[in-house]
Design an enzyme around this catalytic site. Structure first.
Site, PDB file in Angstrom:
ATOM      1  N   ALA A 238       1.403   9.962   6.285  1.00  0.00           N
ATOM      2  CA  ALA A 238       0.648  11.101   6.146  1.00  0.00           C
ATOM      3  C   ALA A 238       0.001  11.558   7.450  1.00  0.00           C
ATOM      4  CB  ALA A 238      -0.150  10.929   4.911  1.00  0.00           C
TER       5      ALA A 238
ATOM      6  N   ASN B 172      11.172  17.733   0.313  1.00  0.00           N
ATOM      7  CA  ASN B 172      10.212  17.607   1.473  1.00  0.00           C
ATOM      8  C   ASN B 172      10.996  17.653   2.754  1.00  0.00           C
ATOM      9  OD1 ASN B 172       8.289  16.868   3.080  1.00  0.00           O
ATOM     10  ND2 ASN B 172       7.471  15.224   1.781  1.00  0.00           N
TER      11      ASN B 172
ATOM     12  N   GLU C 289      11.378   6.409  -0.067  1.00  0.00           N
ATOM     13  CA  GLU C 289      11.657   7.528  -0.971  1.00  0.00           C
ATOM     14  C   GLU C 289      10.866   8.580  -0.443  1.00  0.00           C
ATOM     15  OE1 GLU C 289      10.035   4.961  -3.657  1.00  0.00           O
ATOM     16  OE2 GLU C 289      11.920   4.011  -4.255  1.00  0.00           O
TER      17      GLU C 289
ATOM     18  N   TYR D  28      12.282  11.459   9.292  1.00  0.00           N
ATOM     19  CA  TYR D  28      13.104  10.378   9.091  1.00  0.00           C
ATOM     20  C   TYR D  28      14.437  10.504   9.663  1.00  0.00           C
ATOM     21  CZ  TYR D  28       9.240   9.705   5.450  1.00  0.00           C
ATOM     22  OH  TYR D  28       7.876   9.302   4.945  1.00  0.00           O
TER      23      TYR D  28
HETATM   24  C1  LIG Z   1       5.919  14.509   7.059  1.00  0.00           C
HETATM   25  C2  LIG Z   1       4.646  14.420   8.077  1.00  0.00           C
HETATM   26  C3  LIG Z   1       4.149  13.036   8.005  1.00  0.00           C
HETATM   27  C4  LIG Z   1       5.318  14.866   9.287  1.00  0.00           C
HETATM   28  O1  LIG Z   1       4.039  14.644  10.363  1.00  0.00           O
HETATM   29  P1  LIG Z   1       4.103  15.374  11.632  1.00  0.00           P
HETATM   30  O2  LIG Z   1       2.845  14.515  12.345  1.00  0.00           O
HETATM   31  O3  LIG Z   1       3.556  16.903  11.376  1.00  0.00           O
HETATM   32  O4  LIG Z   1       5.353  15.405  12.379  1.00  0.00           O
HETATM   33  P2  LIG Z   1       5.838  15.419  13.824  1.00  0.00           P
HETATM   34  O5  LIG Z   1       4.792  16.514  14.468  1.00  0.00           O
HETATM   35  O6  LIG Z   1       5.786  14.295  14.390  1.00  0.00           O
HETATM   36  O7  LIG Z   1       7.337  15.906  13.820  1.00  0.00           O
HETATM   37  C5  LIG Z   1       8.303  15.028  14.240  1.00  0.00           C
HETATM   38  C6  LIG Z   1       9.579  15.707  13.620  1.00  0.00           C
HETATM   39  O8  LIG Z   1       9.618  15.978  12.178  1.00  0.00           O
HETATM   40  C7  LIG Z   1      10.239  16.897  11.555  1.00  0.00           C
HETATM   41  N1  LIG Z   1       9.239  18.021  11.128  1.00  0.00           N
HETATM   42  C8  LIG Z   1       8.061  17.703  10.948  1.00  0.00           C
HETATM   43  N2  LIG Z   1       7.321  18.788  10.408  1.00  0.00           N
HETATM   44  C9  LIG Z   1       8.323  19.765   9.996  1.00  0.00           C
HETATM   45  C10 LIG Z   1       8.428  20.832   9.230  1.00  0.00           C
HETATM   46  N3  LIG Z   1       7.388  21.525   8.802  1.00  0.00           N
HETATM   47  N4  LIG Z   1       9.509  21.529   9.057  1.00  0.00           N
HETATM   48  C11 LIG Z   1      10.831  20.715   9.735  1.00  0.00           C
HETATM   49  N5  LIG Z   1      10.719  19.545  10.227  1.00  0.00           N
HETATM   50  C12 LIG Z   1       9.534  19.177  10.640  1.00  0.00           C
HETATM   51  C13 LIG Z   1      10.794  17.720  12.989  1.00  0.00           C
HETATM   52  O9  LIG Z   1      11.923  17.226  13.095  1.00  0.00           O
HETATM   53  C14 LIG Z   1       9.826  17.253  13.999  1.00  0.00           C
HETATM   54  O10 LIG Z   1      10.228  17.366  15.397  1.00  0.00           O
HETATM   55  P3  LIG Z   1       9.870  18.566  16.257  1.00  0.00           P
HETATM   56  O11 LIG Z   1       8.558  18.828  15.967  1.00  0.00           O
HETATM   57  O12 LIG Z   1      10.386  18.222  17.447  1.00  0.00           O
HETATM   58  O13 LIG Z   1      10.927  19.575  15.563  1.00  0.00           O
HETATM   59  C15 LIG Z   1       3.574  15.559   7.688  1.00  0.00           C
HETATM   60  O14 LIG Z   1       4.202  16.942   7.651  1.00  0.00           O
HETATM   61  C16 LIG Z   1       2.828  15.035   6.459  1.00  0.00           C
HETATM   62  O15 LIG Z   1       1.703  14.216   6.396  1.00  0.00           O
HETATM   63  N6  LIG Z   1       3.224  15.786   5.106  1.00  0.00           N
HETATM   64  C17 LIG Z   1       2.614  15.582   3.673  1.00  0.00           C
HETATM   65  C18 LIG Z   1       2.715  13.999   3.500  1.00  0.00           C
HETATM   66  C19 LIG Z   1       4.085  13.671   3.147  1.00  0.00           C
HETATM   67  O16 LIG Z   1       4.868  14.343   2.607  1.00  0.00           O
HETATM   68  N7  LIG Z   1       4.288  12.246   3.679  1.00  0.00           N
HETATM   69  C20 LIG Z   1       5.794  11.839   3.320  1.00  0.00           C
HETATM   70  C21 LIG Z   1       5.970  10.996   1.997  1.00  0.00           C
HETATM   71  S1  LIG Z   1       7.485  10.370   2.062  1.00  0.00           S
END
Ligand SMILES: CC(C)(COP(=O)(O)OP(=O)(O)OC[C@H]1O[C@@H](n2cnc3c(N)ncnc32)[C@H](O)[C@@H]1OP(=O)(O)O)[C@@H](O)C(=O)NCCC(=O)NCCS
Length: 147
Positions: free
Chosen positions: A72, A110, A105, A117
């Site tokens: 997260a 999402n 998972e 990933y």
């Molecule tokens: C998934 C999550 C951890 C990503 O964290 P983040 O710090 O925003 O991700 P990053 O900035 O490192 O992004 C890395 C890559 O992930 C992908 N990505 C991240 N957010 C994205 C979005 N909103 N839409 C599409 N791709 C996305 C992209 O490929 C991105 O690379 P880019 O920015 O160069 O395009 C965050 O959105 C989150 O906390 N979500 C809620 C909790 C959750 O769903 N956890 C996973 C449970 S399995």
């Protein structure tokens, strides 16, 4: 400000609990988070900036298998590479532990997490029907083969 990636500690639990509430519809309890703190079966790292934890990832491991339990990033700090930095560190640790593969998972809908990933070579390997509640949803099973 520089991002520091470090092991999670007991004194992070209050902030981690708060972040669970911000990030998930079925948040983990403090007790569940406590059970994931680093030990001989768990890797749990946080991303800290200016003294504030902005993200975390946890992995359980048994023999040569890793299982990512939670990832997260604070909604206010997303799309700045924190998730990527956390997964990179996790995979570095997994390799250092000589794991053969890491699996996880994720909710089918999402897209942000799935894209994150996939960027690290995780590929879909299966589906768990109605795995999640609130709302009910299938889980996509993804794996990254390390060796
Ligand atoms: C998934 C999550 C951890 C990503 O964290 P983040 O710090 O925003 O991700 P990053 O900035 O490192 O992004 C890395 C890559 O992930 C992908 N990505 C991240 N957010 C994205 C979005 N909103 N839409 C599409 N791709 C996305 C992209 O490929 C991105 O690379 P880019 O920015 O160069 O395009 C965050 O959105 C989150 O906390 N979500 C809620 C909790 C959750 O769903 N956890 C996973 C449970 S399995």
């Amino acid at each position: 400000m520089a991002l520091l990636i470090r092991d999670a500690r007991e004194d992070d639990l209050t902030r981690l609990e708060e972040m669970e509430g911000l990030c998930f519809s079925v948040p983990w309890t403090r007790q569940m988070l406590h059970s994931q703190l680093p030990d001989g079966q768990h890797v749990f790292v946080v991303a800290e900036e200016g003294g504030q934890v902005l993200g975390y990832v946890g992995m359980m491991f048994v023999l040569d298998e890793g299982y990512i339990a939670n990832v997260a990033v604070d909604p206010a700090a997303r799309r700045r590479g924190i998730g990527r930095a956390l997964i990179a560190e996790l995979l570095k640790r997994a390799k250092a532990l000589d794991l053969s593969f890491v699996t996880l998972e994720v909710r089918e809908s999402n897209a942000p997490a799935i894209a994150l990933y996939a960027g690290f070579g995780f590929v879909p390997v299966g589906l768990r029907k109605n795995y999640y509640d609130s709302p009910k949803e299938n889980a996509l099973l993804m794996t990254s083969i390390l060796k």
